[in-house]
Structures are given as structure tokens and as C-alpha cells.
Motif scaffolding. Sequence first.
Motif, PDB file in Angstrom:
ATOM      1  N   PRO A  65       0.821  -1.210   0.000  1.00 39.33           N
ATOM      2  CA  PRO A  65       0.000   0.000   0.000  1.00 39.33           C
ATOM      3  C   PRO A  65       0.861   1.268   0.000  1.00 39.33           C
ATOM      4  CG  PRO A  65       0.041  -1.006   2.175  1.00 39.33           C
ATOM      5  CD  PRO A  65       0.740  -1.955   1.274  1.00 39.33           C
ATOM      6  N   ALA A  66       0.259   2.333  -0.522  1.00 44.11           N
ATOM      7  CA  ALA A  66       1.005   3.591  -0.628  1.00 44.11           C
ATOM      8  C   ALA A  66       1.216   4.193   0.766  1.00 44.11           C
ATOM      9  CB  ALA A  66       0.243   4.564  -1.510  1.00 44.11           C
ATOM     10  N   PHE A  67       2.287   4.947   0.871  1.00 50.21           N
ATOM     11  CA  PHE A  67       2.619   5.587   2.143  1.00 50.21           C
ATOM     12  C   PHE A  67       2.685   7.107   1.915  1.00 50.21           C
ATOM     13  CE2 PHE A  67       6.160   7.358   4.720  1.00 50.21           C
ATOM     14  CZ  PHE A  67       5.551   7.266   5.967  1.00 50.21           C
ATOM     15  N   THR A  68       2.044   7.858   2.789  1.00 51.94           N
ATOM     16  CA  THR A  68       2.086   9.327   2.658  1.00 51.94           C
ATOM     17  C   THR A  68       3.197   9.864   3.558  1.00 51.94           C
ATOM     18  OG1 THR A  68      -0.276   9.370   2.216  1.00 51.94           O
ATOM     19  CG2 THR A  68       0.755  11.448   2.858  1.00 51.94           C
ATOM     20  N   TYR A  69       4.235  10.348   2.901  1.00 52.38           N
ATOM     21  CA  TYR A  69       5.388  10.872   3.648  1.00 52.38           C
ATOM     22  C   TYR A  69       5.049  12.228   4.264  1.00 52.38           C
ATOM     23  CZ  TYR A  69      10.071  12.851   4.345  1.00 52.38           C
ATOM     24  OH  TYR A  69      11.183  13.462   4.861  1.00 52.38           O
ATOM     25  N   ARG A  70       4.603  13.172   3.443  1.00 53.41           N
ATOM     26  CA  ARG A  70       4.159  14.464   3.944  1.00 53.41           C
ATOM     27  C   ARG A  70       2.844  14.799   3.250  1.00 53.41           C
ATOM     28  NH1 ARG A  70       7.121  13.342   7.324  1.00 53.41           N
ATOM     29  NH2 ARG A  70       9.131  14.259   7.878  1.00 53.41           N
ATOM     30  N   PRO A  71       1.889  15.398   3.958  1.00 51.07           N
ATOM     31  CA  PRO A  71       0.602  15.697   3.326  1.00 51.07           C
ATOM     32  C   PRO A  71       0.785  16.575   2.092  1.00 51.07           C
ATOM     33  CG  PRO A  71       0.537  16.100   5.699  1.00 51.07           C
ATOM     34  CD  PRO A  71       1.962  15.830   5.350  1.00 51.07           C
ATOM     35  N   ALA A  72       0.050  16.223   1.040  1.00 54.44           N
ATOM     36  CA  ALA A  72       0.205  16.965  -0.222  1.00 54.44           C
ATOM     37  C   ALA A  72      -0.289  18.400  -0.112  1.00 54.44           C
ATOM     38  CB  ALA A  72      -0.558  16.230  -1.327  1.00 54.44           C
ATOM     39  N   PRO A  88       1.973  24.330  -1.880  1.00 56.96           N
ATOM     40  CA  PRO A  88       1.871  22.983  -1.292  1.00 56.96           C
ATOM     41  C   PRO A  88       3.097  22.134  -1.653  1.00 56.96           C
ATOM     42  CG  PRO A  88      -0.194  23.587  -2.316  1.00 56.96           C
ATOM     43  CD  PRO A  88       0.795  24.663  -2.671  1.00 56.96           C
ATOM     44  N   GLN A  89       3.552  21.354  -0.683  1.00 58.27           N
ATOM     45  CA  GLN A  89       4.712  20.454  -0.810  1.00 58.27           C
ATOM     46  C   GLN A  89       6.049  21.187  -0.916  1.00 58.27           C
ATOM     47  OE1 GLN A  89       2.683  17.533  -3.832  1.00 58.27           O
ATOM     48  NE2 GLN A  89       4.443  16.498  -2.961  1.00 58.27           N
ATOM     49  N   GLN A  90       6.011  22.523  -0.894  1.00 56.53           N
ATOM     50  CA  GLN A  90       7.280  23.244  -0.996  1.00 56.53           C
ATOM     51  C   GLN A  90       8.140  22.951   0.235  1.00 56.53           C
ATOM     52  OE1 GLN A  90       7.008  27.460  -1.750  1.00 56.53           O
ATOM     53  NE2 GLN A  90       9.212  27.773  -1.426  1.00 56.53           N
ATOM     54  N   ASN A  91       9.431  22.841   0.003  1.00 57.61           N
ATOM     55  CA  ASN A  91      10.383  22.572   1.083  1.00 57.61           C
ATOM     56  C   ASN A  91      11.299  23.792   1.194  1.00 57.61           C
ATOM     57  OD1 ASN A  91      11.856  21.139   3.032  1.00 57.61           O
ATOM     58  ND2 ASN A  91      13.260  20.334   1.479  1.00 57.61           N
TER      59      ASN A  91
END
Lengths: 509, 167
Positions: free
Chosen positions: B29-36, B149-152
Amino acid sequence: MNLLRRGLLNGFDRAEALLDRVFTPVHNPLKQLGALGTLFFAVVIVTGVHLYIGYDTSVSGAYGSVEYLSVSAWFLAGVARSLHRYASDALVLVMLLHAAREFARDRYRGARWFSWVTGIVAMLLVYGSGIGGYWLVWDELAQFIAIVSMEWLDWLPIFGEPIAGIFVAPDALDDRFFTLLIFLHIALPLMLALVLWLHLQRISRAAYRPPWRAALGAMAMLVGLSVVFPAVSHPPADLARLPAKLGLDWFYLAAYPLMDRLPRAATWGGGVALLILFTALPWLPPLRRRVVAVVDLDYCNGCGRCNDDCPYNAIAMVARTDGKPFETQAVVNPGLCVGCGICVGACPPSTPFRTTVDLPTGIDLPDPSLKDLRGQTLAAAARHQAGGPRVLVFACAHGPAAATEFPASVTLPCVAMLPPSFIDFALSRHLADGVMLAGCDSSACYNRLGERWTDERLAGKRDPRLRARVDRARVAVSWVGRQSGDEFRAALSAFAARLSARAAEGDKR
Amino acid sequence: MISRIVRWAAQLVILAGIAAFIGALSVAPAFTYRPADMAFIRINFTHGAPRAECWRPTQAELTKLPPSQRRPNDCPRERPAIVLRFELDGVVLLDESLPPSGLSRDSPSPIYRGFSVAPGPHRLHLAMRDNPRTKEYDYTSDFDVMLSPQQNLVIGFDPRSGGFRIR
């Protein structure tokens, strides 16, 4: 511990019995786990070399080169990439099953500790190689693995500055890092090959290759999977963004979500504790009493049969030390001997026909000794039940309980401990009308080579041979697992019926 | 013959099942590392506070020391801790004293800390003190950023280029 082992053992026994019926015992994948592991490792190496030719070891070129190999050169390299991944996954699967099976069958303690510990080292190298391989793609999954791995390592107070910092900004990573990665991705499998060689050092005639039909089936499975469901990359790594949803390869990366979410001290502590626990398993209670074969030089003529038959390389032939006119003598290495007794069955003086009370032989077990074996044979013969032909059963301790609990039976650590002369002895001395050898599971001998040596000795292809004068119709062999008591009983009934029919035919004449 | 066909079919089914298991577990199953739908701010740098100045012991102090340790100048090797403060839109997210690294506490103080934040406009206020004798911050910076969103977003520090910088 025993409860866990028994549960696992029952599970394996049932699964193996089912797969025996589908694949035959020789081609049963569960009985070829080690050899299948070698096959998958070989596939990984060959496809890895093929992929390396087209791989670009630079930050900017790595992803593009993998995409080119996967998409534009699909036929030449895309299938190879998928094979590379799926063979790696299959390697983890058979490796874990192999370890669980050896644990369940209690083949990790005593002299077998070395194979267990080297197996754990091999596991670590497999994981190191596989995880390193995922970095090389340099996609979002690689970025995730890189960040979590480095953050995990940063918990150790050995780095002056956080090494995870390399992976948080695009300008911090350079090409030399990928050169290091590819070096590790080649070096670790090479170390793995060395450790696997060590892993097999304490056994003789190791099965490096699975039977060709099993190998063909495994390869067909991998190729089919690679064509139907080719391995693909995630979007390219972008250090200015953090990946969201990732398709993890759980065979290799199952620990990563934990490493990311749990406190580092917990994952480090848990990981190290598990590693120590698994490594120390061979020395944890319940401890097993060790039985080691003993050489009696008065009866050893240095023929070398024990050395040739020992499945564990525990017997060496060395220069004679007692002045007798023979070149060599057998020497047992207690650290390698598992006490299977196969050497006793191979030793020419191991015959019950001799009149000496103690029945000394060239190499013997302290328990059960050859003398014990003769005494137990005579006692078992006295327990024949009335009605029907008298069948004497020599049963493997790791076979079905129906065999070891049969009234007229003698239990041995391995059926190949029985010198063929015992069969002759039982029949010629009228101790039984027929002799049945009840081994353990076919193609999964507890002591590796017991089934093969027994079959060859009975067929007259291996010393010590069953004498020609023994009526083969009065000898039967059964190779079934612990759970297959019904199969053993059926084989025993059929054998008894054949003996009865022969007896009736003899009476008519 | 039929049993042979049945066995071959069973082999095919089992091998296909194993293949499906390997294929499925290799991506799911997929894993969510950081919320999109979230952005991320990471503070990542090392900075060494200046060491304390050398001092000259008095003759009386020197006499108390063993002869092998009597040096005219005593220059401490250790570095002091730095104090770092980070505010996001006026809310303090970090206000800590960061000790130097190294067995002898003589290496720079490292910081590697991350914060999930909602995308959109934000005001970042950063302040750092590396002189334990002062109460004022030696370096302060304010940044107005627009996070997607998702910016680091990475906050670094380089005293040669004036202090804090964002990447």
C-alpha cells in the motif's frame, strides 16, 4: 520460544505438504528456498551489470538514464530493470522464509550457529544493497529514502553536522555522491557473495542451484511479472519539494515509515535489540543436549566413507596417529557435528551380526550407539502385534509420529544412521517378515543427505550397500513429513498387504 | 493425463499468486510521507559561536596548578551554545539553546529541524545569539514568503553573507 517454533513448524508442514502435491517434493519451492535465493541473486547480478552499462552516475543524469532504460530501451533494458527489482524482492521473500523455516525446524542451534549468524549478516547486506539500489533511481522514492536514512543516522552522535542536510536543498548534492552510491551498490553484493560462500562452508554438497524445472518456473514467474507489471519510477527527485504519496517496496522499505514517524531512540533501540536477539537465538534457551560422534581408532581403517557421507563437513581424514598400517584416520570436529549418526551408517564395521557385546565400530554416537540400536531392534521385534505380517519399522525422529509410535519401531536421529546390514540382520534372523524405513519429508531431509544416501545404499549404488541376498520385496521405504501420518499408515498397510500376498503365494506352492 | 493437467494448472495459479504478491507488495500500500496540501520549512545549518577569549592566570593561580599545566595563556577550547529563535507569523515555533557538538564541545552547534505549515503567505522572523555575554540577538532577519503545497523551504545561515538566508 517452543510455542512459536511449533506454530511455525505446523504452518510450514501444511504448506509443504500442499505444495508437494502440486509441484512434487523435488520441485517444491518451499524445499528449495536457499537454492532459489541463489538463483534470484544471480538474476540480480546479471541484470545489474546489464543496467550499469546505461546508467548515468550524476545527479542530473541518473533519473533520465533510468527512464531511458525503462521506457525507450524497454525490450533491451526495461525488462532487465523489472527483473532486477522483482528478483531482489523475491530474494527477500525466500530469504525470510528460509530463515523462518530453519528456525521452525530447529536447525539454527548447536553446530549450526555459524550458518545462522552468517545468514543474518547476509540479510543485512541484502537490505543494504537493495535500499542503496532504490537511491540510484533518484526519484521521489529515492529522495524519501535518502532523507529518512540520513535523519536516522544523524541520531548517532558521531557527525559534526546533520548529514541529512545534504538532501534538503538542491545545491547541496553533487555527482560524487552518486559515484559513492554506485560503488556501494556494487561492493555490498560482492560482500554478500563472500558471506554466502561462508554461509555454506559448514555443509557438504550444498544445493547452489534449484532443480531445473523449479528454476524454470521461478524465472517464468519473474519474466511474466516484469512484462505484465513493469517496474516504473516515481517523478524525479526535487529537493525543493517534499514527496507526498509514495508506492513503497515493502520488501525492503517496511521499516521506513517507522523510522520516519517514531522517535529515533525507539527505532534505533528496537532495531539493535532485534538484531541482537536474532543473532543470539542459537544460544538462547531452551538449550539442546549436544551429541557428537566419537571415533574408535581400533576399528577405523581410514576408509573415508564417514567423511564422504557427513552432510556437515564435520569429519576430516588426517594422517594416522596410532601406528596402525593405514594411511589415514577419521577425526570429528565437535564444533561441526550435529549428531545425525549418518557416519555410523556409513562405517563398514557397523554391523549387528558381530558377536561382541559392546558392538564397537569405527565411528559411533554416544546415544544412541550401535549397541543401543541392536538392542532396540531386538526389543522392537519382540513387540510385534499378533495378526498379519510382522513389519519392523526404522523411523526417523523427524518423520511422522505414526512411525515413531509404531509398536515394532526403532527411532533414529536420521534413517541414514541405520547400516543396511541391520535390514539383512532383521530378515535373516527372522526378527521380521518385512522392514520399513520411515524417513522424514521427501526432498527435505532434516539432516540434508539422509534420504539420498539411504536410497543409494539400498539400490546398491553407495557403500555400505544392502547385500544382494536380501529380498528387496521385503524392504519398503517411506519419505513423508511430520503431518503425513496417514500417508505413512497407508504405505505401511500396502507393504503389509504385499507381504501377506507373498506369504499366501508361498503357502500355495 | 487429467491429473497432470490439473497439477500444471495449479502450478500456474500458485506461481501467478506469488508473482501478484511480489508485484503488489513492491508498490502498495502507498505511504504518505508528507501531506500533499502542506508546505514545509526546514532550518538546517551549523554555526559555531566564537570561543571565549584567552586569559592570563595570575602567579598565584599558576602555582596551584601542576607544573605540566602551568601555561602563561589559557585559551578555552569549548564553544558556547548559540540561542536560536524562530517565529512564524508572530508565533514562536522555536526558542532554544543549541549546544556545540564534538566530544570536547569545540565544534559548531548544528540545527536540523522541520515544521509543517499551511501553504500561503507567511512572515518568518529569525534571531540568533552566539555571544553568551550579551542579551541582544547578534543576528536577526525577517522574510515574507509565499509557500506552495509540498514546498520545502530551507533556512540556512552564513555569517559571511549577513546571516540568515532562505533557499
